[in-house]
Design a protein around this motif. Structure first.
Motif, PDB file in Angstrom:
ATOM      1  N   SER A  20       0.166  46.450  69.945  1.00 46.00           N
ATOM      2  CA  SER A  20      -0.614  47.628  69.551  1.00 46.00           C
ATOM      3  C   SER A  20      -1.186  47.419  68.156  1.00 46.00           C
ATOM      4  N   PHE A  21      -2.299  48.111  67.882  1.00 43.53           N
ATOM      5  CA  PHE A  21      -2.879  48.064  66.545  1.00 43.53           C
ATOM      6  C   PHE A  21      -1.955  48.750  65.542  1.00 43.53           C
ATOM      7  N   SER A  22      -1.376  49.885  65.938  1.00 45.69           N
ATOM      8  CA  SER A  22      -0.519  50.626  65.021  1.00 45.69           C
ATOM      9  C   SER A  22       0.752  49.843  64.701  1.00 45.69           C
ATOM     10  N   GLY A  23       1.331  49.173  65.721  1.00 49.42           N
ATOM     11  CA  GLY A  23       2.521  48.369  65.473  1.00 49.42           C
ATOM     12  C   GLY A  23       2.234  47.221  64.530  1.00 49.42           C
ATOM     13  N   ALA A  24       1.084  46.565  64.710  1.00 52.94           N
ATOM     14  CA  ALA A  24       0.705  45.478  63.819  1.00 52.94           C
ATOM     15  C   ALA A  24       0.457  45.998  62.403  1.00 52.94           C
ATOM     16  N   ALA A  25      -0.186  47.166  62.310  1.00 53.17           N
ATOM     17  CA  ALA A  25      -0.459  47.747  60.988  1.00 53.17           C
ATOM     18  C   ALA A  25       0.838  48.029  60.242  1.00 53.17           C
ATOM     19  N   THR A  26       1.814  48.581  60.940  1.00 51.85           N
ATOM     20  CA  THR A  26       3.109  48.867  60.308  1.00 51.85           C
ATOM     21  C   THR A  26       3.780  47.577  59.859  1.00 51.85           C
ATOM     22  N   ALA A  27       3.776  46.568  60.719  1.00 52.50           N
ATOM     23  CA  ALA A  27       4.431  45.307  60.385  1.00 52.50           C
ATOM     24  C   ALA A  27       3.759  44.609  59.207  1.00 52.50           C
ATOM     25  N   LEU A  28       2.426  44.731  59.130  1.00 54.01           N
ATOM     26  CA  LEU A  28       1.683  44.050  58.071  1.00 54.01           C
ATOM     27  C   LEU A  28       1.555  44.876  56.797  1.00 54.01           C
ATOM     28  N   GLY A  29       1.904  46.163  56.893  1.00 52.00           N
ATOM     29  CA  GLY A  29       1.801  47.025  55.719  1.00 52.00           C
ATOM     30  C   GLY A  29       0.374  47.381  55.361  1.00 52.00           C
ATOM     31  N   VAL A  30      -0.491  47.507  56.380  1.00 55.18           N
ATOM     32  CA  VAL A  30      -1.885  47.882  56.162  1.00 55.18           C
ATOM     33  C   VAL A  30      -2.215  49.058  57.069  1.00 55.18           C
ATOM     34  N   SER A  31      -3.418  49.584  56.941  1.00 51.85           N
ATOM     35  CA  SER A  31      -3.820  50.701  57.781  1.00 51.85           C
ATOM     36  C   SER A  31      -4.243  50.215  59.161  1.00 51.85           C
ATOM     37  N   LYS A  32      -4.192  51.129  60.140  1.00 50.87           N
ATOM     38  CA  LYS A  32      -4.651  50.800  61.484  1.00 50.87           C
ATOM     39  C   LYS A  32      -6.135  50.445  61.466  1.00 50.87           C
ATOM     40  N   ALA A  33      -6.900  51.114  60.591  1.00 49.84           N
ATOM     41  CA  ALA A  33      -8.332  50.819  60.486  1.00 49.84           C
ATOM     42  C   ALA A  33      -8.572  49.390  60.017  1.00 49.84           C
ATOM     43  N   THR A  34      -7.719  48.908  59.100  1.00 54.79           N
ATOM     44  CA  THR A  34      -7.846  47.527  58.622  1.00 54.79           C
ATOM     45  C   THR A  34      -7.612  46.546  59.749  1.00 54.79           C
ATOM     46  N   VAL A  35      -6.613  46.835  60.588  1.00 53.28           N
ATOM     47  CA  VAL A  35      -6.323  45.981  61.736  1.00 53.28           C
ATOM     48  C   VAL A  35      -7.505  45.980  62.696  1.00 53.28           C
ATOM     49  N   SER A  36      -8.029  47.165  62.999  1.00 52.79           N
ATOM     50  CA  SER A  36      -9.146  47.285  63.931  1.00 52.79           C
ATOM     51  C   SER A  36     -10.369  46.528  63.430  1.00 52.79           C
ATOM     52  N   LYS A  37     -10.646  46.637  62.135  1.00 52.44           N
ATOM     53  CA  LYS A  37     -11.803  45.932  61.567  1.00 52.44           C
ATOM     54  C   LYS A  37     -11.623  44.418  61.639  1.00 52.44           C
ATOM     55  N   ALA A  38     -10.391  43.947  61.404  1.00 52.16           N
ATOM     56  CA  ALA A  38     -10.138  42.507  61.459  1.00 52.16           C
ATOM     57  C   ALA A  38     -10.349  41.974  62.870  1.00 52.16           C
ATOM     58  N   ILE A  39      -9.893  42.716  63.867  1.00 53.95           N
ATOM     59  CA  ILE A  39     -10.063  42.280  65.253  1.00 53.95           C
ATOM     60  C   ILE A  39     -11.545  42.295  65.631  1.00 53.95           C
ATOM     61  N   THR A  40     -12.258  43.348  65.255  1.00 54.33           N
ATOM     62  CA  THR A  40     -13.695  43.427  65.538  1.00 54.33           C
ATOM     63  C   THR A  40     -14.442  42.281  64.861  1.00 54.33           C
ATOM     64  N   ARG A  41     -14.027  41.983  63.631  1.00 57.46           N
ATOM     65  CA  ARG A  41     -14.654  40.891  62.884  1.00 57.46           C
ATOM     66  C   ARG A  41     -14.422  39.553  63.585  1.00 57.46           C
ATOM     67  N   LEU A  42     -13.202  39.328  64.055  1.00 58.02           N
ATOM     68  CA  LEU A  42     -12.886  38.071  64.731  1.00 58.02           C
ATOM     69  C   LEU A  42     -13.621  37.972  66.061  1.00 58.02           C
ATOM     70  N   GLU A  43     -13.678  39.077  66.802  1.00 58.69           N
ATOM     71  CA  GLU A  43     -14.409  39.072  68.069  1.00 58.69           C
ATOM     72  C   GLU A  43     -15.885  38.746  67.845  1.00 58.69           C
ATOM     73  N   GLY A  44     -16.447  39.265  66.751  1.00 61.90           N
ATOM     74  CA  GLY A  44     -17.840  38.980  66.440  1.00 61.90           C
ATOM     75  C   GLY A  44     -18.071  37.515  66.125  1.00 61.90           C
ATOM     76  N   ARG A  45     -17.134  36.917  65.383  1.00 63.08           N
ATOM     77  CA  ARG A  45     -17.265  35.492  65.039  1.00 63.08           C
ATOM     78  C   ARG A  45     -17.109  34.608  66.271  1.00 63.08           C
ATOM     79  N   LEU A  46     -16.202  35.005  67.171  1.00 58.40           N
ATOM     80  CA  LEU A  46     -15.914  34.188  68.346  1.00 58.40           C
ATOM     81  C   LEU A  46     -16.887  34.444  69.490  1.00 58.40           C
ATOM     82  N   GLY A  47     -17.546  35.604  69.449  1.00 52.59           N
ATOM     83  CA  GLY A  47     -18.470  35.952  70.521  1.00 52.59           C
ATOM     84  C   GLY A  47     -17.779  36.301  71.819  1.00 52.59           C
ATOM     85  N   THR A  48     -16.583  36.862  71.727  1.00 56.79           N
ATOM     86  CA  THR A  48     -15.839  37.234  72.927  1.00 56.79           C
ATOM     87  C   THR A  48     -14.934  38.420  72.629  1.00 56.79           C
ATOM     88  N   THR A  49     -14.572  39.171  73.648  1.00 62.27           N
ATOM     89  CA  THR A  49     -13.666  40.302  73.507  1.00 62.27           C
ATOM     90  C   THR A  49     -12.231  39.815  73.676  1.00 62.27           C
TER      91      THR A  49
END
Length: 301
Positions: A20-49
């Motif tokens: 989950s995004f929320s579980g990762a955010a808690t483990a990493l000590g960041v906001s859920k929005a930060t996690v979501s942005k990182a995943i969106t950013r990576l998907e954009g670089r890779l060109g895949t979902t």
């Protein structure tokens, strides 16, 4: 050339581990929005979902599953590099996630984990016991112990030894139904099937001289746990194939009787599995180094 987005890869690995995004955010000590942005950013670089997202569930896409091993390796190698650079690297610390079979884990693994933790106060262990085969990479395990014949895999496997296995039943069963003299006789007996293998209803045997036998079995009990067979086995309701660590005491007490002892069942090994990659955190290496000689001394090769 743009540098890889290592932060986004590490976030992806954490989302895979925590599901989950929320579980990762808690483990990493960041906001859920930060996690979501990182995943969106990576998907954009890779060109895949990477994930199928719904309001209730988050699942890996085929591309995400294929790339999850890369993400876990990138994260693990970063952790190793940081541990090596810290002065505290000589005293391993942090969380280790371990998967093991249910009964074997309770009887054999848990006591060793207690011994290891006493010697390494900076380490925490998340021990999960189940007879189901876990996806080590997708579920974020550092180590898995398996009693099985392993299929080809990208996982790193270390065979620790053989697990002695018996074909057996209760004296009352053999008094009523007779004692099989050849593996082929089992086709007419009630045999219990263990489902966490490739072909639960096919038993293979070999004896000195190279003779082999294959038999298809039937019986009143099918289960994914060896412990669950014991009450029906002791009650004289059938025949089962079970490991020594599970039935040794019953054999010595005369509650269960091994049969066809001049035949060996298909060999089963105890394996220690780790995710792909050559680098592991010091805490994981410490546990592997602790477990390996202890299991090799108790499991014949």
């Amino acid at each position: 050339m743009k540098l890889p987005d290592f932060e986004a890869w590490a976030v992806f690995a954490s989302v895979v581990e925590h599901r989950s995004f929320s579980g990762a955010a808690t483990a990493l000590g960041v906001s859920k929005a930060t996690v979501s942005k990182a995943i969106t950013r990576l998907e954009g670089r890779l060109g895949t979902t990477l994930f199928h997202r719904t309001s209730r569930r988050l699942t890996l896409t085929e591309s995400g599953r294929a790339l999850s091993e890369n993400a876990q390796r990138i994260l693990a190698e970063g952790q190793v590099a940081e541990e090596a650079a810290r002065e505290s690297a000589s005293a391993p610390a942090g969380l280790i996630r371990v998967a093991a079979p249910l009964t074997f884990g309770s009887a054999k693994v848990a006591p060793l984990i207690a011994e290891f933790l006493a010697a390494h106060p900076g380490i925490k262990i998340d021990l999960r016991l189940s007879d189901a085969r876990v996806d080590i990479v997708a579920e974020g395990f550092d180590i898995a112990l398996r009693i099985a014949d392993l299929p080809d895999s990208s996982l790193r496997a270390r065979r620790l030894g053989a697990v002695p296995t018996h074909l057996l039943g209760a004296p009352a069963y053999f008094e009523k139904h007779g004692r099989p003299r050849h593996p082929a006789d089992l086709a007419t007996h009630a045999c219990f099937a263990y489902t966490n293998v490739a072909n639960p209803d096919v038993w293979r045997f070999r004896r000195a001289g190279g003779e082999e036998a294959v038999v298809r079995i039937e019986g009143p009990l099918i289960t994914d746990n060896g412990d669950a067979m014991l009450p029906a086995l002791r009650a004289g309701l059938g025949i089962a194939r079970l490991p020594e660590f599970l039935v040794g005491e019953d054999i010595r007490a005369g509650l269960l009787v091994p049969i066809l002892e001049d035949w060996s069942v298909s060999p089963v090994g105890l394996h220690l599995l780790t995710p792909p990659g050559t680098l592991r955190p010091a805490r994981v290496e410490a546990l592997i180094d602790f477990l390996t000689p202890r299991f090799r001394s108790t499991c014949p090769t």
